[in-house]
Design an enzyme around this catalytic site. Structure first.
Site, PDB file in Angstrom:
ATOM      1  CB  CYS A  93     -14.018  33.017   4.739  1.00 60.23           C
ATOM      2  SG  CYS A  93     -13.977  33.426   6.495  1.00 60.23           S
ATOM      3  CG  ASP A 302     -20.205  35.617   1.075  1.00 58.74           C
ATOM      4  OD1 ASP A 302     -19.265  34.926   1.515  1.00 58.74           O
ATOM      5  OD2 ASP A 302     -21.292  35.738   1.669  1.00 58.74           O
ATOM      6  CG  HIS A 304     -18.585  32.568   3.712  1.00 54.73           C
ATOM      7  ND1 HIS A 304     -18.267  33.909   3.583  1.00 54.73           N
ATOM      8  CD2 HIS A 304     -18.024  32.152   4.870  1.00 54.73           C
ATOM      9  CE1 HIS A 304     -17.555  34.282   4.636  1.00 54.73           C
ATOM     10  NE2 HIS A 304     -17.397  33.233   5.421  1.00 54.73           N
TER      11      HIS A 304
END
Length: 389
Positions: A93, A302, A304
């Site tokens: 990430c 994000d 993820h």
């Protein structure tokens, strides 16, 4: 390959598939949730202010947010260097948030000043909309003169060994720092990996990355004095005729185990600067790309959500998975103190404006002096070697 190695490789692949599936379910569900933004407070996003009470401003904000390149976990790409992994789900990430910061810097570097990739008339709130009953792709919404450049930049971040800023190249460059595929990468290490990647690229001869050093050192006051002396001496030298563009990455630690609340005003002021291109940050062990704030909440993308790898060698490859439609936010209090702040200057005049802007932040917030002095001093010390043509 011996039997034990095959078993270990199969276990690694199975673990990667399970983690990938978990992230797809977990973050796929949360991705559908919408963050609520106040209409009574301004929203700041990398130097621009949006008043969501105004419908036109709200639409401009959604278009601008969707113009960021959203680089997430991927699965099903060629094996990473030195491993059998075909996904970065569960560990990559920070590399992805680093890619997002660099991608935004490259879009600013290569495209017009008013970076707005989508046609205003075709954009509808919340998602890529429909017009006259037919679904529109991101490709069809792109401003035509910008589409070729946009696709070229996306291709540079492809999940393929030949992509100059893809996950394969970043993992390869991380090996010299003792990192390998599957390891956790911190914001500071990723900053140095990005610097090496840009230096090795043949596509960006007029851009360099400079990474700040020792921004959390206890000897910083003495170091700052040396930098100021260097700055004074440089001012007396003849100015160069032409400069390269520069991305300045400043790794900092804004507290001990948790974020020191005293740094929050500084972070806000830095995100209000037009020269700021974002922050590689996040929550503990959960990296996010910060691009703005509203009141006491950070605005982020994000990485993820795990998506299938895209074959960018196909003509008109789909762009939908590279753009996020839902802005998300989190409380400043949850921010991990370890982060890397990015700045961009196209030429000498922008560099001088950047120094002045960050220096103004320094005088209004004592906690920002590390960032200000480094940009003003250390980067200028390196101009003679890295930035001048």
């Amino acid at each position: 390959m011996c039997y034990e190695d095959r078993v270990a490789g199969d276990k690694s692949k199975l673990k990667s598939k399970l983690v990938s599936a978990w992230n797809s379910v977990k973050y796929g569900w949360s991705l559908k949730q919408k963050s609520k933004f106040s209409k009574s407070s301004p929203l700041i996003m990398l130097g621009k202010t949006y008043n969501l009470k105004d419908s036109g401003d709200g639409e401009r904000f959604r278009r601008s947010f969707a113009s960021f390149l959203w680089l997430t976990y991927r699965r099903g790409f060629p094996q990473l260097p030195g491993s059998s992994l075909t996904t970065d789900s569960g560990w990559g990430c920070v590399l992805r948030t680093g890619q997002m910061l660099l991608a935004h810097g490259l879009l600013i570097h290569l495209m017009p000043d008013d970076l707005d990739l989508l046609h205003p008339a075709d954009w509808t709130a919340g998602e890529v909309g429909s017009k006259r009953g037919r679904k529109l792709s991101v490709g069809s919404l792109l401003d035509r003169p910008m589409e070729a450049t946009h696709r070229r930049v996306v291709g540079w971040f492809a999940d393929h060994p030949t992509a100059p800023f893809g996950i394969h190249k970043l993992v390869e460059l991380g090996q010299s720092s003792g990192k390998k595929a599957g390891d956790w990468y911190g914001p500071s290490i990723v900053a140095h990996i990005l610097k090496k990647a840009v230096a090795a690229s043949v596509d960006l001869p007029n851009l360099v990355i400079y990474v700040a050093q020792d921004c959390t050192s206890k000897w910083f006051p003495h170091y700052m004095c040396k930098l100021e002396m260097c700055w004074s001496g440089l001012c007396e030298r003849p100015l160069p005729q032409s400069w390269k563009s520069v991305i300045v990455l400043v790794p900092v630690r804004l507290g001990g185990q948790e974020l020191n609340p005293s740094y929050i005003p500084c972070v806000k002021k830095l995100l209000m600067l037009q020269c700021c291109i974002g922050i590689i940050g996040g929550k503990p062990k959960h990296s996010l790309f910060f691009v703005g704030f509203q009141d006491d909440h950070l605005l982020y993308l994000d990485p993820h959500y795990c998506q299938p790898a895209v074959n960018i060698k196909k003509d008109n490859f789909p762009l939908e998975s590279f753009h996020c439609k839902q802005p998300r936010k989190m409380a400043f209090s949850r921010m991990d103190p370890s982060c890397t702040i990015g700045f961009y200057a196209k030429d000498q005049s922008e560099f001088e404006l950047m120094c002045a802007a960050v220096n103004e932040v320094r005088f209004s917030s004592c906690y920002s002096s590390k960032v200000a002095f480094f940009i003003k001093g250390a980067v200028l010390c390196k101009i003679g070697f890295d930035i001048m043509l």
